[in-house]
Each structure stands twice: as structure tokens, then as C-alpha cells.
Design a protein around this motif. Structure first.
Motif, PDB file in Angstrom:
ATOM      1  N   GLU A  48       6.875   3.196   2.716  1.00  4.30           N
ATOM      2  CA  GLU A  48       8.267   3.081   3.154  1.00  4.30           C
ATOM      3  C   GLU A  48       8.384   3.379   4.649  1.00  4.30           C
ATOM      4  O   GLU A  48       9.100   2.681   5.372  1.00  4.30           O
ATOM      5  N   ARG A  90       9.642   0.698   7.461  1.00  2.63           N
ATOM      6  CA  ARG A  90      10.835   1.015   8.245  1.00  2.63           C
ATOM      7  C   ARG A  90      10.516   1.057   9.731  1.00  2.63           C
ATOM      8  O   ARG A  90      11.202   0.438  10.554  1.00  2.63           O
ATOM      9  N   GLU A 132      10.017  10.024   2.519  1.00  7.09           N
ATOM     10  CA  GLU A 132       9.563   8.637   2.505  1.00  7.09           C
ATOM     11  C   GLU A 132       8.072   8.574   2.177  1.00  7.09           C
ATOM     12  O   GLU A 132       7.293   9.381   2.676  1.00  7.09           O
TER      13      GLU A 132
END
Length: 101
Positions: free
Chosen positions: A53, A57, A49
Motif C-alpha cells: 500500500e 501510494r 499501511e
């Protein structure tokens, strides 16, 4: 694509890029080779990631648990400081220098 003819050489599948890790996990844990491969794939995906990201998240996960933005951003700062980063892409020359000096 045509099926291979009788007598055609069969090209073996390329080895898993982390074959040594999979063998180690299968040897040292109760994981079967297929389970070890899935665990390694999950861990690699987790660390693949991007920072953006990851932050998006984790923000969503922590917000869903009822944390405030102040709590979330403080926590994210600590988590980001502890995250592993991917190695830079190295040339063959750089790799050779690491091995031979």
C-alpha cells in the motif's frame, strides 16, 4: 438496544489504547486532547499501511510531482529502509520473559 434503566450501573468507556501518549502530547505541545488524539490516529494509520500500500501510494504521489520511475524507485528504496515496522505479536509468556528475564 434498550436504554439503561435508572439505577443501572454505567460502564465507563474503555481508555484510549495510547492514553499515555495523548496525555504527553497534551502536556508538551499546544495541542488540545482531541487534536492530539487525531494526530495520533493519523500517525498510526500512516504506519499501518502495508509495504504494498505504501509503495503504491508513494509511487502515485511522486509520479504526480513529475519524477521518473527510476527516480521514484531509488527514492522508495531509501524510504522503505527508514520506515518503522510493527512489532510481532507476542504471547503472554514472551512478554513476561521480557519483563522478568
Amino acid at each position: 438496544m434498550n436504554p439503561p434503566r435508572l439505577g443501572s450501573p454505567i460502564v465507563p468507556a474503555s481508555p484510549h489504547p495510547h492514553e499515555d501518549l495523548l496525555a504527553h502530547l497534551a502536556r508538551t505541545t499546544p495541542l488540545a486532547p482531541g487534536e492530539a488524539a487525531r494526530v495520533v490516529a493519523e500517525v498510526l494509520a500512516y504506519f499501518a499501511e502495508t509495504t504494498e500500500e505504501y509503495v503504491r501510494r508513494r509511487h502515485g504521489e511522486l509520479q504526480a510531482r513529475g519524477l521518473t520511475n527510476e527516480q521514484i524507485f531509488t527514492r522508495l528504496g531509501g524510504e522503505l529502509a527508514a520506515r518503522r515496522v510493527a512489532a510481532p505479536q507476542l504471547s503472554v509468556r514472551q512478554l513476561r520473559r521480557m519483563v522478568y528475564g
